[in-house]
Design a protein around this motif. Structure first.
Motif, PDB file in Angstrom:
ATOM      1  N   PRO A 184      16.038  40.521  41.010  1.00  0.00           N
ATOM      2  CA  PRO A 184      16.765  40.858  39.553  1.00  0.00           C
ATOM      3  C   PRO A 184      18.089  40.004  39.623  1.00  0.00           C
ATOM      4  O   PRO A 184      18.832  40.083  40.516  1.00  0.00           O
ATOM      5  CB  PRO A 184      16.785  42.286  39.522  1.00  0.00           C
ATOM      6  N   ILE A 185      18.499  39.557  38.731  1.00  0.00           N
ATOM      7  CA  ILE A 185      19.588  38.629  38.480  1.00  0.00           C
ATOM      8  C   ILE A 185      20.712  39.648  37.974  1.00  0.00           C
ATOM      9  O   ILE A 185      20.569  40.525  37.115  1.00  0.00           O
ATOM     10  CB  ILE A 185      19.596  37.605  37.216  1.00  0.00           C
ATOM     11  N   PRO A 186      21.795  39.705  38.762  1.00  0.00           N
ATOM     12  CA  PRO A 186      23.041  40.666  38.329  1.00  0.00           C
ATOM     13  C   PRO A 186      23.575  40.277  37.333  1.00  0.00           C
ATOM     14  O   PRO A 186      23.650  39.002  36.768  1.00  0.00           O
ATOM     15  CB  PRO A 186      23.958  40.434  39.637  1.00  0.00           C
ATOM     16  N   GLN A 187      24.382  41.060  36.567  1.00  0.00           N
ATOM     17  CA  GLN A 187      25.241  40.939  35.211  1.00  0.00           C
ATOM     18  C   GLN A 187      26.482  40.361  35.563  1.00  0.00           C
ATOM     19  O   GLN A 187      26.963  39.630  34.839  1.00  0.00           O
ATOM     20  CB  GLN A 187      25.234  41.994  34.404  1.00  0.00           C
ATOM     21  N   ASN A 188      27.126  40.636  37.119  1.00  0.00           N
ATOM     22  CA  ASN A 188      28.570  40.140  37.283  1.00  0.00           C
ATOM     23  C   ASN A 188      28.547  40.400  38.499  1.00  0.00           C
ATOM     24  O   ASN A 188      27.832  40.924  39.545  1.00  0.00           O
ATOM     25  CB  ASN A 188      29.397  41.171  36.379  1.00  0.00           C
ATOM     26  N   THR A 189      29.783  39.943  39.201  1.00  0.00           N
ATOM     27  CA  THR A 189      30.182  40.146  40.406  1.00  0.00           C
ATOM     28  C   THR A 189      31.499  41.135  40.401  1.00  0.00           C
ATOM     29  O   THR A 189      32.102  41.089  39.337  1.00  0.00           O
ATOM     30  CB  THR A 189      30.503  38.928  41.422  1.00  0.00           C
ATOM     31  N   LEU A 190      31.519  41.770  41.580  1.00  0.00           N
ATOM     32  CA  LEU A 190      32.843  42.721  41.579  1.00  0.00           C
ATOM     33  C   LEU A 190      33.800  42.463  42.734  1.00  0.00           C
ATOM     34  O   LEU A 190      33.411  41.622  43.737  1.00  0.00           O
ATOM     35  CB  LEU A 190      32.541  44.215  41.750  1.00  0.00           C
ATOM     36  N   PHE A 191      35.028  42.684  42.276  1.00  0.00           N
ATOM     37  CA  PHE A 191      36.155  42.313  43.499  1.00  0.00           C
ATOM     38  C   PHE A 191      36.843  43.524  43.415  1.00  0.00           C
ATOM     39  O   PHE A 191      37.580  43.721  42.510  1.00  0.00           O
ATOM     40  CB  PHE A 191      36.891  40.904  42.654  1.00  0.00           C
ATOM     41  N   ASN A 192      36.883  44.087  44.437  1.00  0.00           N
ATOM     42  CA  ASN A 192      37.577  45.446  44.789  1.00  0.00           C
ATOM     43  C   ASN A 192      36.801  46.472  43.501  1.00  0.00           C
ATOM     44  O   ASN A 192      37.703  47.065  42.812  1.00  0.00           O
ATOM     45  CB  ASN A 192      39.054  45.445  44.715  1.00  0.00           C
ATOM     46  N   GLU A 193      35.785  46.375  43.444  1.00  0.00           N
ATOM     47  CA  GLU A 193      34.772  47.188  42.321  1.00  0.00           C
ATOM     48  C   GLU A 193      35.215  47.028  41.008  1.00  0.00           C
ATOM     49  O   GLU A 193      35.323  47.870  40.231  1.00  0.00           O
ATOM     50  CB  GLU A 193      35.139  48.853  42.906  1.00  0.00           C
ATOM     51  N   SER A 194      35.887  45.938  40.565  1.00  0.00           N
ATOM     52  CA  SER A 194      36.275  45.481  39.504  1.00  0.00           C
ATOM     53  C   SER A 194      36.270  43.863  39.136  1.00  0.00           C
ATOM     54  O   SER A 194      35.556  43.215  39.794  1.00  0.00           O
ATOM     55  CB  SER A 194      37.878  46.265  39.252  1.00  0.00           C
ATOM     56  N   ARG A 195      36.986  43.471  38.003  1.00  0.00           N
ATOM     57  CA  ARG A 195      36.875  42.038  37.720  1.00  0.00           C
ATOM     58  C   ARG A 195      38.274  41.781  37.210  1.00  0.00           C
ATOM     59  O   ARG A 195      38.986  42.555  36.794  1.00  0.00           O
ATOM     60  CB  ARG A 195      36.056  41.720  36.685  1.00  0.00           C
ATOM     61  N   ASN A 196      38.382  40.510  37.419  1.00  0.00           N
ATOM     62  CA  ASN A 196      39.843  39.773  37.111  1.00  0.00           C
ATOM     63  C   ASN A 196      40.880  40.476  37.604  1.00  0.00           C
ATOM     64  O   ASN A 196      41.857  40.860  36.896  1.00  0.00           O
ATOM     65  CB  ASN A 196      39.617  39.817  35.358  1.00  0.00           C
ATOM     66  N   VAL A 197      40.935  40.632  38.910  1.00  0.00           N
ATOM     67  CA  VAL A 197      42.152  41.623  39.681  1.00  0.00           C
ATOM     68  C   VAL A 197      43.249  40.906  39.865  1.00  0.00           C
ATOM     69  O   VAL A 197      43.079  39.705  40.229  1.00  0.00           O
ATOM     70  CB  VAL A 197      41.289  42.104  40.890  1.00  0.00           C
ATOM     71  N   THR A 198      44.191  41.430  39.879  1.00  0.00           N
ATOM     72  CA  THR A 198      45.664  40.770  40.160  1.00  0.00           C
ATOM     73  C   THR A 198      46.137  41.423  41.425  1.00  0.00           C
ATOM     74  O   THR A 198      46.027  42.695  41.768  1.00  0.00           O
ATOM     75  CB  THR A 198      46.493  40.970  39.174  1.00  0.00           C
TER      76      THR A 198
END
Length: 626
Positions: A184-198
């Motif tokens: 199955p192809i994922p919809q997104n990746t996560l970075f610290n369980e989120s996205r576009n993290v600062t």
């Protein structure tokens, strides 16, 4: 005498300083929106998600009470990378070292920590950690060799993210309608369980960053705009410093790195995580392969304009972990006493489903957990037969030097994890293109092995290639060895190593707990039995769980694909005939005539062309109207 007194004093001091950590966690579904685009249920603890970061020190005691708060699902917990010395039943994989924890029941994971470094914990029940049951486990070290080289510690987790739960994804994946085994192809990746993290940083400061890929499928590249990583630890093993601008992290791997910030705060920088898209069968147009996060020095400037996506000249120049050197200068172990050679193949069985195989065996769980069989089998526990014919069971002798030679005949990459140990990676062959035949390890013709090989608990093998791993069997227990891509484990890409079974039984610390017995009892699973659940004759495997029968001779994955789609096309064709055949279609004669490229300007021409059409096997509605 003085040395003995010192060691005794050190041991007593460690006991006095050790702390007992007691946690009560109840599993359950929590509303969440990790990628900011889709709200779904994630598995949390105590009605909260993400799961907490747990911090302990070497020598500490862990008492984690896991309450299964699900309504119907089973669950388990695995502390990834922990050796579980003397506490094998706390390792977690169901039907290997424990029975699944049934809904409503509590299971105590009770053990002493003997290691240091960066680890994590996750469910070892099918699909659950991909649904969020995963967290960071840090074992702090007062004697960390690089403790004077950094100012602040940061934790960074990576993973892929699906909008559907495993209960939806797994059945459609392990289906005859997915004969190629496409993940199955994922919809997104996560970075610290989120996205576009600062990441807010301070200038001229060095951060110790613990990076963990807690995903279940894709490896990720990690790189920063105009900053570098200095690697100091992998998978709980300290290494000599190595600096790179590009990391490649498979699922379940950990890197601890030093990142030093700049003196200038006039601008901000991109921090990129990229999917290894070579692992994807298809790439949807809406899948973001390169995800942008931000190293923020100047908040005002960031609010005015965030850094744009950043690209490297080449993604192929990532750091090869093979060339890391352990800080303790551990040398290559002696020649092996025992070699486990396995060939990896992905293929279909008679039910049409695509499975993964070690030596033509796809792991099929036994009826009694393998660890329970160790205790039940008596003198027969050194005979691999009692552990089943479909568990890929290998019995190891105490303190043997063991090589695992893994020949990958598949065209994909695989990260492999060994429970209870780290292993020395002594050879990894280059990738072989799928236009050529796979290359297997040849003991008479191989590369020179390193004097101080890198050690870790997850290593990857390249497509159609091989790896050679070496370790010492000095930790009695039943240890799982498997691909850490969750989809491939679901397909059966696993084996079991039964290490010093007599030593397991003779160690009082290993005695099965009441929680172990209660979980098995709740499922009606016999404890005093072999893999087939047979308590009378340990060598009788009648009725054991086995894989499906093979496909009839001549069938291949491509043939199955063709067959499946032919059937689908046939059904669609029949449906179309049924629909259009029963419909009252306006101007049908004109439509048919156009399809036959004929002229129907006058009645004579129409009748003439109708006769021609009838000669070709068509019956036209215009004849009926006339």
């Amino acid at each position: 005498m003085k040395l003995t007194s010192f060691l005794l004093f050190s041991f007593i001091t460690s006991l006095v300083c050790a702390e007992t950590h007691t946690w009560w966690f109840e599993t359950g579904w929590v509303d969440a929106n990790p990628d900011g685009t889709f709200e779904r249920k994630m598995i949390g603890f105590n009605n909260s998600w993400p799961l907490p970061t747990l911090r302990v020190k070497k020598g500490d005691r862990i008492q984690l009470y896991l309450i299964n708060g699900f309504e119907t699902e089973n669950t388990t917990l695995h502390f990834h990378g922990l050796f579980q010395e003397g506490s094998n039943q706390m390792d977690g994989p169901e039907y290997v070292t424990q029975c699944p924890i049934p809904a409503g029941q509590t299971y105590l994971y009770n053990f002493t920590v003997t290691q240091v470094g960066t680890f994590w914990y996750h469910s070892h029940t099918q699909g659950q950690y991909g649904d969020g049951m995963r967290g960071v486990f840090i074992i702090e070290d007062d004697d960390f060799p690089y403790k004077d080289d950094y100012d602040e510690e940061v934790v960074l987790t990576l993973s892929e993210h699906y909008h559907d739960t495993a209960t939806v994804l797994v059945p459609s994946f392990l289906s005859r309608f997915n004969p190629t085994g496409a993940e199955p192809i994922p919809q997104n990746t996560l970075f610290n369980e989120s996205r576009n993290v600062t990441w807010q940083v301070e200038p001229n400061k060095t951060y110790l960053v613990r990076i963990i890929n807690m995903g279940g499928f894709v490896s990720q590249y990690l790189y920063m705009e105009d900053h570098e990583f200095t690697i100091v630890e992998v998978d709980g093993i300290y290494v000599e410093k190595n600096t790179t601008d590009l990391l490649y992290i498979t699922v379940a791997q950990r890197y601890t790195v030093l990142i030093t910030t700049k003196n200038d705060t006039s601008r901000n920088y991109a921090f990129m995580n990229k999917i290894d898209d070579d692992m994807l069968d298809v790439i949807p147009s809406d899948l973001i392969l390169n995800s942008t996060n931000y190293i923020v020095y100047n908040q005002t400037a960031f609010e005015e304009e965030a850094p744009s996506e950043y690209f490297l000249d080449s993604i192929d120049d990532y750091f090869d972990d093979f060339y890391l050197r352990p800080l303790n200068n551990a040398t290559l172990l002696d020649d092996p006493d025992y070699t486990v050679t396995v060939d990896v193949v992905m293929d279909n069985l008679g039910n049409g489903v695509n499975y993964a195989f070690f030596n033509n065996i796809t792991y099929t769980a036994p009826k009694t957990p393998t660890l329970a069989t160790v205790f039940a089998a008596g003198d027969d526990n050194t005979n691999p037969i009692v552990y089943g014919t479909n568990t890929n069971a290998f019995v190891l002798q105490k303190d043997d030097i063991v090589d695992i030679v893994l020949n990958n005949q598949d065209t994909g990459k695989h990260p492999f994890h060994l429970h209870g140990h780290v292993f020395q990676l002594i050879e990894r062959h280059e990738e072989i293109p799928d236009t050529e035949s796979p290359v297997a390890f040849n003991i008479s013709d191989h590369a020179e092995w390193p004097e101080h090989p890198m050690s870790r608990d997850v290593v990857y093998v390249r497509p159609q290639s091989y790896i050679v791993m070496r370790f010492k069997a000095d930790n009695p227990g039943v240890w799982y060895f498997h691909c850490h891509i969750e989809w491939h484990l679901d397909q059966g890409l696993a084996l079991t190593l039964i290490e010093d079974p007599q030593g397991i039984v003779s160690d009082s610390r290993q005695a099965l707990t009441d929680d172990f017995k209660d979980a098995c009892s709740a499922h009606g699973i016999p404890l005093d039995a072999n893999a087939a659940g047979n308590s009378v004759d340990m060598l009788d495997l009648s009725g054991e769980n086995v894989q499906h029968k093979p496909l009839p001779s001549g069938f291949t994955a491509r043939g199955i694909v063709a067959l499946v789609f032919s059937v689908i096309a046939a059904f669609l064709g029949l449906a179309a005939i049924a629909v259009y055949g029963m419909a009252d279609i306006k101007d049908v004669e004109e439509r048919v005539a156009r399809g036959l490229d004929v002229d129907i300007d006058d009645d004579d021409d129409q009748e003439e062309e109708s006769n021609v059409a009838n000669e070709g096997g068509y019956t036209q509605a215009s004849n009926q109207q006339q």
